[in-house]
Design an enzyme around this catalytic site. Structure first.
Site, PDB file in Angstrom:
ATOM      1  N   GLU A 147      10.301   8.570 -16.460  1.00 39.21           N
ATOM      2  CA  GLU A 147       8.945   9.016 -16.788  1.00 39.21           C
ATOM      3  C   GLU A 147       8.558   8.604 -18.209  1.00 39.21           C
ATOM      4  O   GLU A 147       7.429   8.202 -18.485  1.00 39.21           O
ATOM      5  CB  GLU A 147       8.842  10.537 -16.641  1.00 39.21           C
ATOM      6  CG  GLU A 147       9.006  11.009 -15.201  1.00 39.21           C
ATOM      7  CD  GLU A 147       9.245  12.512 -15.145  1.00 39.21           C
ATOM      8  OE1 GLU A 147       8.285  13.273 -15.272  1.00 39.21           O
ATOM      9  OE2 GLU A 147      10.411  12.923 -14.970  1.00 39.21           O
ATOM     10  N   SER A 205      16.007  21.765 -14.977  1.00 40.34           N
ATOM     11  CA  SER A 205      14.878  22.607 -15.327  1.00 40.34           C
ATOM     12  C   SER A 205      15.426  23.922 -15.863  1.00 40.34           C
ATOM     13  O   SER A 205      16.477  24.388 -15.428  1.00 40.34           O
ATOM     14  CB  SER A 205      14.022  22.854 -14.083  1.00 40.34           C
ATOM     15  OG  SER A 205      13.327  24.079 -14.211  1.00 40.34           O
ATOM     16  N   HIS A 229       0.839  -1.220   0.000  1.00 45.25           N
ATOM     17  CA  HIS A 229       0.000   0.000   0.000  1.00 45.25           C
ATOM     18  C   HIS A 229       0.865   1.259   0.000  1.00 45.25           C
ATOM     19  O   HIS A 229       0.411   2.317   0.437  1.00 45.25           O
ATOM     20  CB  HIS A 229      -0.948   0.021   1.206  1.00 45.25           C
ATOM     21  CG  HIS A 229      -1.676  -1.258   1.439  1.00 45.25           C
ATOM     22  ND1 HIS A 229      -2.934  -1.512   0.938  1.00 45.25           N
ATOM     23  CD2 HIS A 229      -1.302  -2.390   2.108  1.00 45.25           C
ATOM     24  CE1 HIS A 229      -3.319  -2.729   1.299  1.00 45.25           C
ATOM     25  NE2 HIS A 229      -2.338  -3.286   1.994  1.00 45.25           N
ATOM     26  N   LYS A 280      16.651  21.607  -9.762  1.00 37.17           N
ATOM     27  CA  LYS A 280      15.934  20.401 -10.195  1.00 37.17           C
ATOM     28  C   LYS A 280      16.825  19.351 -10.831  1.00 37.17           C
ATOM     29  O   LYS A 280      17.808  19.645 -11.510  1.00 37.17           O
ATOM     30  CB  LYS A 280      14.828  20.769 -11.209  1.00 37.17           C
ATOM     31  CG  LYS A 280      13.631  21.458 -10.603  1.00 37.17           C
ATOM     32  CD  LYS A 280      12.893  20.634  -9.539  1.00 37.17           C
ATOM     33  CE  LYS A 280      12.045  19.522 -10.118  1.00 37.17           C
ATOM     34  NZ  LYS A 280      10.861  20.036 -10.824  1.00 37.17           N
TER      35      LYS A 280
END
Ligand code: ARG
Length: 465
Positions: free
Chosen positions: A291, A278, A157, A284
């Protein structure tokens, strides 16, 4: 001028829109090598059977070799008016060797030709995918051995559940990749029959030798039914479904990488090689590759769905709808190949933050089950009772704001008087993973043995080639 392949019956050129919807050369040109290999096998067989002369067969083979090298070099002029790879090759062959080129199409049709070419293409794709998955497994097993004893939190979970080792987690993906390879191997075995010689749909009146062309192209045997041979695309569907399952595995792993690299979690770090910055936020470090692996899964599943939908309403035998089998499949196979290679790269690149992993592994009372197991083992308590007692001890630790191993023995004994100092020894995360020695469990010695066994097996496979 009408099309020179069927000009006898036609006097007019197709409408521009007809040509645009009909053309497939932009897609099927990618299987030029398979198309030429199949034509060469067909020509050799036609000559061996006395259907064309040895001299014509020789010229056809020579011409086809020239075309292969022209396409390889990038000097071949693909013509959209010639619709597909089959007619582009045949037309160029006629330029090169003259009228003998027209004999190549004896006893065959584009219907068995395209089915043959695409089977060969999908077979090559399966072989490449298998090699890429083996390299992925190798990288995983190598890192698993290195981190056989590195403790990390195991989740259910997405809540801290029990400590596991990082090596154990990585080996889970080795197992998945192994089943993926098995699915591709199964698909390969079933697809490896030759449609060539089924002709348009009914077979041919020429004395062809289908076993010979099947053998020359590395197929196990010719397909037994000519209607089936030209009209099924189950081999693509089956391979795409193996690809879809494989890409779902990769996507789940990619998602874990995204979670693990988030500063909120911070279990692993990827280097500059597998992250992007970024343009506005200087701090970043984004896991774009992970992804995109996650996203490419959509393409693969999409291609599988699309082809199932294309096929579901088609009566036997060949229908032009089937031309739509290639674009989605080729894109899906390309996406999967990239995804496997990107995951392999990230596996080799990732650096776990071992201190943080260990700390996180102990958070959330992750060794509570170990305490309950101790009560069962040492005090012979039924597990249900032990679960209850441990629950009360966890509640006490929580209300005191301490970790389980920080709770004084006295506080535990206030709940269960028979608990001894010995119980404290099972509360560390190291002791927890070390105790999980059941087959398939996370104990470092299990993990090291499994990782070594995989490395050995992969090495052996590689040697067998
Ligand atoms: N480009 C076609 C395809 O990919 C080749 C077969 C065409 N056959 C036909 N009868 N029109 O399916």
């Amino acid at each position: 001028m009408s099309n020179k392949m069927w000009g006898g019956r036609f006097t007019e050129r197709p409408d521009a829109i007809m040509e645009e919807i009909n053309v497939s050369i932009d897609v099927d040109r990618h299987m030029y090598a398979q198309d030429i290999a199949a034509s060469k096998a067909h020509a050799v067989m036609l000559a061996a059977q006395g259907i064309i002369t040895a001299n014509d067969a020789k010229n056809i083979a020579k011409g086809l070799d020239t075309i292969l090298s022209e396409i390889g070099k990038g000097s071949f002029d693909f013509k959209r008016a010639l619709e597909d790879i089959h007619m582009n090759v045949e037309s160029r062959l006629a330029d090169l060797i003259g009228p003998a080129a027209g004999r190549l199409h004896t006893a065959r049709s584009r219907n068995d030709q395209v089915a043959t070419d695409f089977r060969l293409f999908v077979r090559d794709t399966i072989d490449e995918t298998d090699r890429a998955l083996a390299a992925f497994q190798q990288a995983l097993a190598q890192r698993a051995l290195e981190h056989a004893a590195t403790v990390m939190p195991g989740f259910t979970h997405l809540q801290t559940a029990q400590p596991v080792t990082f090596g154990h987690h990585l080996l889970a993906y080795v197992e998945m990749a192994s089943r993926d390879r098995g699915r591709f191997a199964d698909a390969r075995q079933r697809l490896n029959e030759s449609p060539l010689g089924a002709a348009a749909l009914a077979g041919t009146s020429f004395p062809i030798d289908r076993a010979a062309t099947a053998k020359a192209l590395g197929f196990d045997r010719p397909m037994a039914n000519s209607l089936d041979a030209v009209s099924d695309r189950d081999f693509v569907i089956e391979t795409l479904s193996a690809a879809a399952i494989c890409s779902v595995h990769l996507s789940r792993f990619a998602e874990e990488i995204v979670i693990w690299t988030s500063p909120l979690v911070g279990l692993i770090r990827l280097s500059d090689k597998f992250t992007t910055g970024s343009s506005i936020m200087p701090q970043k470090r984004n896991p774009d590759a992970a992804e995109l692996v996650r996203a490419k899964t959509g393409r693969v599943i999409g291609a599988l769905n699309a082809l199932l939908i294309v096929m579901k309403g088609l009566p036997l035998a060949y229908q032009k709808d089937m031309q739509e089998d290639k674009l989605g499949a080729m894109e899906a196979f390309g996406a999967l190949s990239l995804a496997i290679r990107a995951m392999t790269g990230m596996v080799l690149d990732m650096v776990p933050d071992e201190a943080r992993m260990k700390l996180a592994a102990g958070e959330g009372y992750a060794t509570a089950t170990d305490l309950a197991d101790w009560l069962v083992r040492t005090l012979k308590m039924p597990f249900r009772d032990a679960h209850h007692v441990t629950g009360r001890i966890v509640a006490k630790a929580a209300s005191d704001g301490v970790a389980l191993h920080e709770l004084p023995l006295k506080a535990m004994q206030a709940i269960e008087p028979d608990i001894t100092r010995d119980a404290l020894s099972v509360l560390s995360v190291e002791a927890s993973v070390k105790s999980r020695t059941s087959f398939g469990g996370t104990a470092p010695k299990n993990v090291a043995a499994q990782a070594k066994a995989w490395l050995k097996r992969l090495e052996k496979e590689r040697k067998l080639g």
